[in-house]
Design an enzyme around this catalytic site. Structure first.
Site, PDB file in Angstrom:
ATOM      1  N   ASP A  37       3.902   2.444   3.866  1.00 47.37           N
ATOM      2  CA  ASP A  37       2.742   1.801   4.369  1.00 47.37           C
ATOM      3  C   ASP A  37       2.748   0.368   4.170  1.00 47.37           C
ATOM      4  OD1 ASP A  37       1.824   4.243   5.483  1.00 47.37           O
ATOM      5  OD2 ASP A  37      -0.098   4.159   3.994  1.00 47.37           O
ATOM      6  N   ASN A  84       1.926   4.664  10.564  1.00 49.08           N
ATOM      7  CA  ASN A  84       0.653   5.541  10.601  1.00 49.08           C
ATOM      8  C   ASN A  84      -0.006   4.753   9.286  1.00 49.08           C
ATOM      9  OD1 ASN A  84      -1.209   7.328  10.835  1.00 49.08           O
ATOM     10  ND2 ASN A  84      -0.134   9.090  10.220  1.00 49.08           N
ATOM     11  N   GLY A 113      -3.101   3.439   7.836  1.00 44.50           N
ATOM     12  CA  GLY A 113      -4.592   2.986   8.177  1.00 44.50           C
ATOM     13  C   GLY A 113      -4.932   1.786   7.491  1.00 44.50           C
ATOM     14  N   SER A 161     -14.909   7.203   8.902  1.00 43.97           N
ATOM     15  CA  SER A 161     -13.758   6.251   8.130  1.00 43.97           C
ATOM     16  C   SER A 161     -14.445   5.120   7.457  1.00 43.97           C
ATOM     17  CB  SER A 161     -12.478   5.867   8.717  1.00 43.97           C
ATOM     18  OG  SER A 161     -11.793   5.095   7.981  1.00 43.97           O
ATOM     19  N   SER A 162     -14.393   4.901   6.049  1.00 46.33           N
ATOM     20  CA  SER A 162     -14.625   3.729   5.403  1.00 46.33           C
ATOM     21  C   SER A 162     -14.006   2.433   5.876  1.00 46.33           C
ATOM     22  CB  SER A 162     -14.913   4.206   3.898  1.00 46.33           C
ATOM     23  OG  SER A 162     -13.211   3.951   3.277  1.00 46.33           O
ATOM     24  N   SER A 177     -16.445   8.165   2.128  1.00 50.06           N
ATOM     25  CA  SER A 177     -15.193   7.571   1.178  1.00 50.06           C
ATOM     26  C   SER A 177     -15.797   6.543   0.618  1.00 50.06           C
ATOM     27  CB  SER A 177     -14.067   7.424   2.130  1.00 50.06           C
ATOM     28  OG  SER A 177     -13.608   8.567   2.941  1.00 50.06           O
ATOM     29  N   ASP A 206      -8.712  11.845  -0.619  1.00 50.81           N
ATOM     30  CA  ASP A 206      -7.339  11.816  -0.783  1.00 50.81           C
ATOM     31  C   ASP A 206      -6.755  12.794  -1.928  1.00 50.81           C
ATOM     32  OD1 ASP A 206      -7.088  10.221   1.322  1.00 50.81           O
ATOM     33  OD2 ASP A 206      -6.388   8.646   0.349  1.00 50.81           O
ATOM     34  N   GLU A 224      -3.609  11.870   8.521  1.00 48.95           N
ATOM     35  CA  GLU A 224      -2.198  11.892   8.803  1.00 48.95           C
ATOM     36  C   GLU A 224      -1.850  13.053   9.700  1.00 48.95           C
ATOM     37  OE1 GLU A 224      -3.212  10.557   6.310  1.00 48.95           O
ATOM     38  OE2 GLU A 224      -1.757   9.226   5.330  1.00 48.95           O
ATOM     39  N   ARG A 245      -5.911  17.534   8.603  1.00 49.21           N
ATOM     40  CA  ARG A 245      -5.427  18.205   7.023  1.00 49.21           C
ATOM     41  C   ARG A 245      -6.161  19.494   6.820  1.00 49.21           C
ATOM     42  NH1 ARG A 245      -5.267  12.596   3.765  1.00 49.21           N
ATOM     43  NH2 ARG A 245      -2.874  12.174   3.904  1.00 49.21           N
ATOM     44  N   HIS A 292       2.505  12.991   3.776  1.00 45.79           N
ATOM     45  CA  HIS A 292       3.084  12.830   2.518  1.00 45.79           C
ATOM     46  C   HIS A 292       2.157  13.789   1.201  1.00 45.79           C
ATOM     47  CE1 HIS A 292      -0.275   9.426   2.033  1.00 45.79           C
ATOM     48  NE2 HIS A 292      -0.192   9.933   2.998  1.00 45.79           N
ATOM     49  N   ARG A 293       0.833  13.819   1.543  1.00 46.39           N
ATOM     50  CA  ARG A 293      -0.031  14.463   0.362  1.00 46.39           C
ATOM     51  C   ARG A 293       0.299  16.031   0.848  1.00 46.39           C
ATOM     52  NH1 ARG A 293      -2.181  10.422  -1.756  1.00 46.39           N
ATOM     53  NH2 ARG A 293      -2.685   8.704  -0.533  1.00 46.39           N
ATOM     54  N   LYS A 307       5.417   7.625   2.551  1.00 42.22           N
ATOM     55  CA  LYS A 307       4.482   6.763   3.063  1.00 42.22           C
ATOM     56  C   LYS A 307       3.846   6.111   2.078  1.00 42.22           C
ATOM     57  CE  LYS A 307       0.596   7.199   6.134  1.00 42.22           C
ATOM     58  NZ  LYS A 307      -0.523   6.629   5.596  1.00 42.22           N
TER      59      LYS A 307
HETATM   60  O1  LIG Z   1      -9.689   1.952   2.356  1.00 39.16           O
HETATM   61  C1  LIG Z   1      -8.545   2.723   1.839  1.00 39.16           C
HETATM   62  O2  LIG Z   1      -7.815   2.147   1.186  1.00 39.16           O
HETATM   63  C2  LIG Z   1      -8.602   4.220   2.294  1.00 39.16           C
HETATM   64  C3  LIG Z   1      -9.574   4.787   2.589  1.00 39.16           C
HETATM   65  C4  LIG Z   1      -9.685   6.223   2.745  1.00 39.16           C
HETATM   66  O3  LIG Z   1      -9.649   6.515   4.141  1.00 39.16           O
HETATM   67  P1  LIG Z   1     -11.221   7.005   5.110  1.00 39.16           P
HETATM   68  O4  LIG Z   1     -12.002   5.822   4.623  1.00 39.16           O
HETATM   69  O5  LIG Z   1     -10.814   6.914   6.499  1.00 39.16           O
HETATM   70  O6  LIG Z   1     -11.561   8.126   4.508  1.00 39.16           O
HETATM   71  C5  LIG Z   1      -8.219   7.070   2.293  1.00 39.16           C
HETATM   72  O7  LIG Z   1      -8.578   8.478   2.787  1.00 39.16           O
HETATM   73  C6  LIG Z   1      -7.218   6.125   2.487  1.00 39.16           C
HETATM   74  O8  LIG Z   1      -5.999   6.885   2.271  1.00 39.16           O
HETATM   75  C7  LIG Z   1      -7.228   4.640   2.139  1.00 39.16           C
HETATM   76  C1  LIG Z   2      -5.411   8.875   4.752  1.00 33.98           C
HETATM   77  C2  LIG Z   2      -4.449   8.291   4.129  1.00 33.98           C
HETATM   78  O1  LIG Z   2      -3.710   7.143   4.674  1.00 33.98           O
HETATM   79  P1  LIG Z   2      -4.243   6.141   5.482  1.00 33.98           P
HETATM   80  O2  LIG Z   2      -4.380   4.688   4.611  1.00 33.98           O
HETATM   81  O3  LIG Z   2      -3.318   5.980   6.509  1.00 33.98           O
HETATM   82  O4  LIG Z   2      -5.439   6.366   6.030  1.00 33.98           O
HETATM   83  C3  LIG Z   2      -3.735   8.860   2.768  1.00 33.98           C
HETATM   84  O5  LIG Z   2      -2.931   8.176   2.265  1.00 33.98           O
HETATM   85  O6  LIG Z   2      -4.091   9.874   2.608  1.00 33.98           O
END
Ligand SMILES: O=C(O)C1=C[C@@H](OP(=O)(O)O)[C@@H](O)[C@H](O)C1
Ligand SMILES: C=C(OP(=O)(O)O)C(=O)O
Length: 425
Positions: free
Chosen positions: A49, A93, A95, A169-170, A197, A313, A341, A344, A385-386, A411
């Protein structure tokens, strides 16, 4: 396909140092790149990542040099002046790379294409794009509406009032907040729906503050960011250990006999996933808390019923701890497990059943009743990964298990199975 056989483990003992946090590493790299001046980042995570964020920054003309083990980065900030990249930005992948870069690139001059792995094209981004478009941003879908890949013509955002949907998603709000200081005018952001989140927003606000930008908010309902500001470089910034990665070792010590010291996160952590250790205390783990480390020992593990929306997570780890509890465990309010990912919720239900648990898969919850008999099976990991990391807990509980495609841990935690082996007897 590669497989990793894990034989039963009787005890875990020793001390581990966590790799840097994924969430902090990618936020810090992006803000250091946008800043004026040079930032030295220490304890950077070296994983896929982060590699995707680094690759994108390079194509954007940012000079980042890494030390030999890639855990110290010297970032020469470009003060918001990126180059138009010669090729699309491939973000895998990740985010934490895709969403913040979408918002930031919409705000700075240039032409950009953001692409990713096939799964990234199934992960929604419409709520963020809607907000950017409402502010005048030129962000277009290259394939399907509401999903990557995207084409962006940057530099058109004036600021103003905008609503953003926070229910999936946050990371969309995080992205908008990180970009907002670059807009021409001030921005008022209102959250539509319930913000999921939420603790990840605290990470965002904390990192922005470290780079000189203060955001005000009214109990996470409305956020105000002053426009036309510049991020300021930080001479040295240290990435905390990854609290989500810590969850596997907290769980391991709680399940097996022995004692593990986990260095890198503790009572002072800025990461919400440290809350997993509090949940594990309810489950029965014995934990000594220090500012930047934890010491964890086994306890009598009982089933719990928790709302895990704040720790999506780390909550996956609870699903495999549940295999060793003395009653059923319910993990609730986790609808967005379905858009990460892999789906889940469905994947965890499927694999937990293979091991022998009785599982109820709800639309936004999972209930797990521990197996009467454990099956020695191969766990499919769905490029997640998780899933690979949390099913290692089966071996920690004294039952053999095989993990398919163990390198999916790259990842966020390429050394996971080595670190686990180092504490296993
Ligand atoms: O902002 C971040 O660093 C993250 C927010 C979370 O995602 P969501 O806000 O989509 O739940 C988490 O699952 C992701 O691994 C990392
Ligand atoms: C949801 C995850 O990753 P991402 O940052 O790609 O959203 C994660 O790491 O569990």
């Amino acid at each position: 396909m590669e497989q990793l056989r894990l034989e039963p483990i009787n005890q875990v003992n020793g001390s581990i140092t966590l790799p840097g946090s994924k969430s902090l590493s990618n936020r810090i790299l992006l803000l250091a790149a946008l800043a004026k001046g040079t930032t030295v980042v220490e304890n950077l995570l070296d994983s896929d990542d982060i590699r995707h964020m680094l690759g994108a920054l390079k194509l954007l003309g940012v000079d980042v040099s890494l030390n030999d083990d890639k855990t110290v980065a010297t970032v020469k900030g470009v003060g918001g002046q990126f180059l138009t990249p010669a090729e699309p930005l491939f973000l895998g992948n990740a985010g934490t790379a895709y969403r913040p870069l979408t918002a930031v690139l919409a705000a700075v001059k240039g032409n950009y294409e953001l692409i990713g792995e096939p799964r990234m094209e199934e992960r929604p981004i419409g709520h963020l794009v809607d907000a950017l478009q409402a502010l005048g941003g030129d962000v277009r879908y290259l394939k399907n509406k509401d999903y990557p890949p995207l084409k962006i013509v940057g530099g058109q955002i004036n600021g103003g009032s905008v609503a953003i949907d926070g229910s999936i998603s946050s990371q969309f709000l995080t992205a908008l907040l990180m970009a907002a200081p670059l807009f021409n005018g001030d921005t008022n952001i209102t959250i539509k729906g319930t913000l999921v989140s939420k603790p990840y927003i605290d990470i965002t606000l904390d990192v922005m503050a470290r780079f000189g930008i203060v955001v005000t908010h009214d109990d996470y309902k409305t956020f105000t960011v002053t426009g036309a500001q510049q991020y300021q470089a930080v001479e040295r910034i240290m990435v905390e250990g990854d609290a989500s990665s810590a969850s596997y070792f907290v769980a391991a010590a709680a399940i097996a006999g022995g004692e593990i010291e986990i260095k890198g996160v503790g009572a002072k952590s800025v990461q919400g996933d440290i809350g997993f250790a509090k949940v594990m205390e309810q489950v029965g783990a014995k934990i000594d808390w220090y500012d930047e480390r934890l010491v964890v020992r086994k306890g009598q593990l009982k089933g719990v019923d928790i709302d895990a929306n704040a720790i999506p997570d780390a909550a996956m780890t609870l699903a495999t701890v549940a295999l060793f509890a003395d009653g059923p465990t319910a993990i609730r309010n986790i609808y967005n497990w379905r858009v990460k990912e892999t789906d889940r919720l469905h994947a965890m239900a499927t694999e937990l059943r293979k091991v022998g648990a009785e599982v109820v898969e709800g639309e936004d919850f999972i209930e797990i009743t521990p197996p009467k008999h454990f099956n020695d099976v191969a766990i499919d990991t769905y490029d997640d990964h998780r899933i690979a990391m949390c099913f290692a807990m089966v071996a920690i509980g004294g039952k053999p298990i095989t993990i398919n495609d163990p390198k999916c841990t790259y990842k966020t935690f390429p050394t996971f199975f080595n670190v686990l082996a180092s504490i296993s007897n």
